[in-house]
Design an enzyme around this catalytic site. Structure first.
Site, PDB file in Angstrom:
ATOM      1  N   GLU A  23     -10.398   2.499   3.452  1.00 59.47           N
ATOM      2  CA  GLU A  23     -10.551   1.335   2.577  1.00 59.47           C
ATOM      3  C   GLU A  23      -9.402   1.293   1.572  1.00 59.47           C
ATOM      4  O   GLU A  23      -9.564   1.535   0.383  1.00 59.47           O
ATOM      5  CB  GLU A  23     -11.931   1.384   1.921  1.00 59.47           C
ATOM      6  CG  GLU A  23     -13.048   1.307   2.965  1.00 59.47           C
ATOM      7  CD  GLU A  23     -14.423   1.644   2.434  1.00 59.47           C
ATOM      8  OE1 GLU A  23     -14.570   1.837   1.204  1.00 59.47           O
ATOM      9  OE2 GLU A  23     -15.367   1.740   3.241  1.00 59.47           O
ATOM     10  N   HIS A  54     -14.287   6.206   0.998  1.00 52.39           N
ATOM     11  CA  HIS A  54     -14.110   6.093   2.443  1.00 52.39           C
ATOM     12  C   HIS A  54     -12.625   5.866   2.711  1.00 52.39           C
ATOM     13  O   HIS A  54     -12.023   4.927   2.189  1.00 52.39           O
ATOM     14  CB  HIS A  54     -14.952   4.959   3.013  1.00 52.39           C
ATOM     15  CG  HIS A  54     -16.417   5.251   2.985  1.00 52.39           C
ATOM     16  ND1 HIS A  54     -17.366   4.286   2.720  1.00 52.39           N
ATOM     17  CD2 HIS A  54     -17.104   6.404   3.173  1.00 52.39           C
ATOM     18  CE1 HIS A  54     -18.574   4.831   2.756  1.00 52.39           C
ATOM     19  NE2 HIS A  54     -18.436   6.126   3.031  1.00 52.39           N
ATOM     20  N   GLU A  83     -17.574  -4.055  -3.180  1.00 51.63           N
ATOM     21  CA  GLU A  83     -16.967  -4.210  -1.866  1.00 51.63           C
ATOM     22  C   GLU A  83     -15.930  -5.322  -2.020  1.00 51.63           C
ATOM     23  O   GLU A  83     -16.274  -6.472  -2.277  1.00 51.63           O
ATOM     24  CB  GLU A  83     -18.014  -4.590  -0.812  1.00 51.63           C
ATOM     25  CG  GLU A  83     -19.071  -3.541  -0.550  1.00 51.63           C
ATOM     26  CD  GLU A  83     -18.589  -2.420   0.356  1.00 51.63           C
ATOM     27  OE1 GLU A  83     -17.491  -2.552   0.936  1.00 51.63           O
ATOM     28  OE2 GLU A  83     -19.317  -1.421   0.486  1.00 51.63           O
ATOM     29  N   ARG A 141     -12.806   7.235   8.446  1.00 46.96           N
ATOM     30  CA  ARG A 141     -13.727   6.915   7.345  1.00 46.96           C
ATOM     31  C   ARG A 141     -14.087   8.126   6.493  1.00 46.96           C
ATOM     32  O   ARG A 141     -14.123   8.051   5.266  1.00 46.96           O
ATOM     33  CB  ARG A 141     -15.012   6.306   7.940  1.00 46.96           C
ATOM     34  CG  ARG A 141     -16.175   6.136   6.971  1.00 46.96           C
ATOM     35  CD  ARG A 141     -17.379   5.581   7.719  1.00 46.96           C
ATOM     36  NE  ARG A 141     -18.630   5.685   7.000  1.00 46.96           N
ATOM     37  CZ  ARG A 141     -19.150   4.733   6.240  1.00 46.96           C
ATOM     38  NH1 ARG A 141     -18.500   3.609   6.063  1.00 46.96           N
ATOM     39  NH2 ARG A 141     -20.320   4.907   5.653  1.00 46.96           N
ATOM     40  N   HIS A 167     -15.177   0.052  -2.897  1.00 46.94           N
ATOM     41  CA  HIS A 167     -15.128   0.068  -1.436  1.00 46.94           C
ATOM     42  C   HIS A 167     -14.583  -1.259  -0.923  1.00 46.94           C
ATOM     43  O   HIS A 167     -14.273  -2.173  -1.673  1.00 46.94           O
ATOM     44  CB  HIS A 167     -16.529   0.294  -0.866  1.00 46.94           C
ATOM     45  CG  HIS A 167     -17.086   1.656  -1.128  1.00 46.94           C
ATOM     46  ND1 HIS A 167     -17.037   2.671  -0.209  1.00 46.94           N
ATOM     47  CD2 HIS A 167     -17.696   2.176  -2.231  1.00 46.94           C
ATOM     48  CE1 HIS A 167     -17.597   3.763  -0.708  1.00 46.94           C
ATOM     49  NE2 HIS A 167     -18.010   3.483  -1.943  1.00 46.94           N
ATOM     50  N   TYR A 227       0.847  -1.186   0.000  1.00 45.12           N
ATOM     51  CA  TYR A 227       0.000   0.000   0.000  1.00 45.12           C
ATOM     52  C   TYR A 227       0.890   1.245   0.000  1.00 45.12           C
ATOM     53  O   TYR A 227       2.048   1.190   0.421  1.00 45.12           O
ATOM     54  CB  TYR A 227      -0.910   0.008   1.228  1.00 45.12           C
ATOM     55  CG  TYR A 227      -1.912  -1.118   1.253  1.00 45.12           C
ATOM     56  CD1 TYR A 227      -3.041  -1.093   0.433  1.00 45.12           C
ATOM     57  CD2 TYR A 227      -1.741  -2.215   2.093  1.00 45.12           C
ATOM     58  CE1 TYR A 227      -3.967  -2.122   0.459  1.00 45.12           C
ATOM     59  CE2 TYR A 227      -2.659  -3.250   2.121  1.00 45.12           C
ATOM     60  CZ  TYR A 227      -3.770  -3.198   1.299  1.00 45.12           C
ATOM     61  OH  TYR A 227      -4.693  -4.219   1.313  1.00 45.12           O
ATOM     62  N   HIS A 228       0.329   2.384  -0.458  1.00 42.51           N
ATOM     63  CA  HIS A 228       1.144   3.583  -0.624  1.00 42.51           C
ATOM     64  C   HIS A 228       0.389   4.828  -0.181  1.00 42.51           C
ATOM     65  O   HIS A 228      -0.836   4.918  -0.375  1.00 42.51           O
ATOM     66  CB  HIS A 228       1.551   3.749  -2.098  1.00 42.51           C
ATOM     67  CG  HIS A 228       2.268   2.559  -2.644  1.00 42.51           C
ATOM     68  ND1 HIS A 228       3.629   2.400  -2.522  1.00 42.51           N
ATOM     69  CD2 HIS A 228       1.815   1.460  -3.304  1.00 42.51           C
ATOM     70  CE1 HIS A 228       3.987   1.254  -3.089  1.00 42.51           C
ATOM     71  NE2 HIS A 228       2.897   0.665  -3.571  1.00 42.51           N
TER      72      HIS A 228
END
Length: 778
Positions: A197, A194, A394, A252, A320, A132-133
């Site tokens: 996520e 959001h 999702e 969120r 999401h 992740y970044h």
């Protein structure tokens, strides 16, 4: 005084608590009240465990509230909640009768792992999807990656912005298309509406890289990029997302200062369609706070204006996490959209494509009934106000990790979503000037002697239907297609009529129409090269009938059993008798299935479907299962060898819990697996189930296997549409007492009409007469 903290984790809740004694005094406070200066990022969740709590009664809800923990889901109430809690909190809840199951022992460790690069020292571009970044900040950030795509593929990619955030940060994306076609439809796919996520930020970037890297290799990708304009935005809620990296991982909302000590608006409750309705809140501290009015937030204003400025936008994907869902309108009402048939068709196709990669099951359905009401969301506004085909995903998983999905699942999640996103991008809604829908479906069977009528809905998109040009093209035995105009019914509804045909024919058909600009539309898109097909039949023969009046001796696992149901269980309970007679097969005939149940199967003995075609399963069902959002599973599968199983039905496909209150006849086409197979096995699955609510489970009765037949062709004992040497051999085998290819009732031809329960010389003579063209029963 030490206070409890609120952080919403999923469709349920996480409990983040201080000491038991002091936290009880802070039940109304939420994490959205905290400011960046008030808390350090590190070790915020030390000592917390991820767990699942189910609140079944008001008394349990009050126990949860009085535990000293702040309820962290959108709204406190009865139902399933995901929680983060200390050991003391977990014991407190268990002591008051709440079921608590720990999924992960250390929340802080999961957070730390998400922020720790797995690809340290590697190439930041090639290894981008190993981690992740953060949004910006130089090499390795999301904005850096978008710029790199534009640099490396300058003829196909360029960066763009939809505007700046209140803090002045640009909301960036990458545009992917070629210059081969200038006037083309467009799509916009975006993540991180959001903030917490994180997996959603990877989907648009991964998809962009796939389009660009495969353009020169894959003709289908080249066609797509030449004819569709892609606007791909990894992070829509930029300020909120950055805050999850600097201060609060589980934030969120956006970072609006509400002026009363609280921060943040849920921008997926801030869109104009249905604003202020069910599933949103007017309380500023709520996780679903909708803002002061429709489009009160800069983020939603910017994307709204982007849609208005790009009238060629035809599809949206709002990404999401989590719970593995494919969602569509409406979010603000339980009513189905006018285009429900089309949404369902594309949604189910995407579900199948996703499952075909790594075997994961996604549930597909409208937002309101599949997950929860969410008035003021992007999907409803873009569909209703802009005519856009609007979906939401999702992503992984179903709760084991939740928002803390480990980085080693980034690539597998993208791999399984990729074919679904490609399918959406290539759909008729996006690419065709007009589109056709079939409210009652496209028939795959036609009845002998009767014309086949098909309802067709024709919808104008970028083009306008030229009156009188809509037609169905059909043929029965190869050769040239005949053409029949569609008959206008009312509005955009038309009726297609294919003339009657006979046994032995092989119908093929497709539809066409022209626009006022003389554009030709075909459905299927390949027209005559890939037509719809159908089987011709006179009726259905019962091949197998199992009324359950005696024990069939099928293989059972777990609590599957044959017997008399007791009427026990919650919800609509079990029946007290079968649909016909007293006995049934059921899972726990004395009540509900248990929590945390692995899949347990009822498997039939093998059935012979040799020389049977159009095979159908029909049975009586009384089922109760909490199948919404993939909580619990109930399935039916078919196999031709007892080893490899093909799913043909899942309760999760209904988009809601199944709670039968009466016996229901259920019919399934299993021909793709069972046709002409010497061994066909059926199995009903109960589970897997989670640790939440339980229902009564399966009850089945009156199981039948049927096959199609054309009874007007005398002597066609193997039902293949012709009378030939194979029919003669079938009767000779029957005369010898061998019934491998044909059933006894098929070869017992005379006396007419039902035979004499014996295969003898007169049946042989009858099939020879039929082979010679003479009548068997004059």
């Amino acid at each position: 005084m030490k206070r409890s903290r609120i952080v919403f984790i999923g469709t349920g809740a996480f409990l983040l608590v201080g000491s038991l004694a002091t936290a009880a005094q802070s039940g109304a406070e939420t994490a959205e009240r905290r400011t960046p200066a008030a808390h350090a990022y590190q070790n915020r969740y030390a000592g917390q465990r991820l767990a699942r709590v189910v609140v079944k009664t008001d008394e349990q809800r009050r126990a949860l509230e009085s535990s000293g923990a702040t309820v962290l889901n959108c709204h406190a109430g009865i139902g399933r909640m995901r929680v983060a809690a200390t050991d003391a909190q977990i014991e407190f809840l268990r002591g008051r009768g709440l079921d608590v199951v720990v999924n992960q022992p250390d929340l802080q460790a999961l957070i730390d792992a998400q922020r720790t690069p797995r690809a340290a020292g590697g190439d930041p571009f090639d290894d981008f999807f190993l981690d992740y970044h953060p949004y910006d900040g130089g090499t390795g950030s999301i904005t850096w990656y978008l710029n790199e795509l534009a640099v490396r593929y300058p003829t196909l990619a360029s960066t763009f912005t939809i505007g700046n955030t209140p803090a002045g940060r640009p909301i960036r994306g990458v545009r992917v298309t070629s210059s081969v076609v200038t006037d083309k439809p467009a799509v916009v796919y975006f993540g991180a509406e959001h903030a917490r996520e994180w997996i959603g930020t990877t989907i648009p970037a991964y998809f962009a890289h796939h389009l660009l890297s495969q353009y020169a290799i894959d003709p289908e990708i080249q066609d797509l990029v030449d004819n569709v304009e892609f606007f791909l935005i990894p992070v829509f809620n930029v300020e909120g997302y950055e805050y999850t990296w600097t201060d609060e991982r589980l934030w969120r909302k956006n970072r609006r200062d509400n002026g009363d000590g609280t921060f943040g608006v849920d921008i997926n409750r801030n869109w104009g369609e249905g604003w202020g309705g069910e599933g949103s809140s007017g309380v500023t501290s709520s996780l679903t706070y909708r803002g002061t009015g429709p489009f009160s937030e800069i983020e939603t204003q910017r994307l709204r204006d982007f849609f208005i400025a790009h009238p060629n936008l035809r599809a949206q994907l709002d990404i999401h996490s989590f719970t593995q869902l494919i969602l569509w309108p409406y979010a603000s009402t339980p009513l189905l959209p006018p285009d429900q048939t089309y949404y369902d068709q594309v949604g189910k196709a995407m579900k199948s494509l996703i499952a075909g990669v790594h075997g994961l099951t996604y549930t597909a359905g409208p937002i309101y009934t599949t997950i929860y009401p969410a008035a003021g969301g992007s999907v409803d506004w873009t569909y209703v106000q802009r005519g856009v085909l609007s979906y939401s995903y999702e992503c992984r998983d179903t709760g084991e990790f939740g928002f803390e999905l480990p980085a080693d699942q980034i690539i597998p999640n993208n791999e399984e979503l990729l074919p679904a996103v490609l399918h959406l991008s290539d759909s008729d809604w996006v690419r065709a000037p007009i589109r056709m829908e079939y409210p009652d479906g496209v028939p795959n069977r036609m009845m002998v002697g009767d014309p086949t009528e098909i309802d067709v809905r024709i919808v104008n998109q970028t083009g306008t239907l030229e009156p009188g040009t809509a037609a169905v093209h059909y043929r029965f035995d190869g050769g040239l297609y005949s053409i029949a105009p569609l008959t206008p019914v009312a509005g955009d509804l038309y009726l297609a009529t294919i003339p009657a045909t006979s046994c032995g024919s092989s119908p093929e058909f497709y539809f066409t129409a022209e626009t006022t600009d003389l554009e030709l539309y075909s459905n299927p898109r390949g027209g005559a090269a890939e037509p719809y097909t159908a089987m011709v039949l006179l009726g259905m023969n019962v091949v197998v009938a199992e009324p359950m009046s005696s024990d069939p001796g099928w293989t059972t696992e777990g609590q599957w059993a044959w017997g008399i149901p007791t009427g026990a269980g919650t919800q609509n309970h079990d029946p007290t008798v079968g649909a016909t007679g007293s006995q049934v097969y059921g899972y726990n005939l004395a009540g509900n299935y248990p929590n945390n149940l692995p899949a347990r199967y009822l498997t039939s003995t093998p059935f012979d479907c040799t020389a049977r075609f159009g095979v159908t399963l029909r049975y009586q069902r009384w089922l109760g299962v909490e199948s919404n959002s993939n909580f619990d599973q109930a399935t039916i599968e078919v196999s031709s060898n007892g080893v490899n199983w093909t799913p043909v039905w899942s309760a999760s496909d209904t988009g809601d819990a199944v709670s039968d209150s009466a016996w229901t006849l259920h019919e399934l086409d299993i021909s793709s697996v069972a046709d002409n197979q010497p061994t066909v096995y059926l199995r009903w699955g109960m589970g897997p189930t989670d640790g939440g609510l339980t229902y009564p489970g399966w009850n089945i009765d009156d199981v039948e296997i049927l096959s199609a037949y054309c009874g007007n062709l005398e002597g066609d004992v193997n039902h293949d549409g012709t009378v030939d040497i194979f029919d003669i051999l079938c009767v000779l085998d029957g005369f010898a007492g061998v019934f491998v290819t044909c059933a006894p009732e098929d070869v017992d031809l005379v006396p007419c009409p039902d035979g004499d329960a014996a295969v003898d010389i007169f049946d042989i003579l009858a099939v020879l007469d039929a082979f010679s063209g003479d009548d068997v029963c004059p």
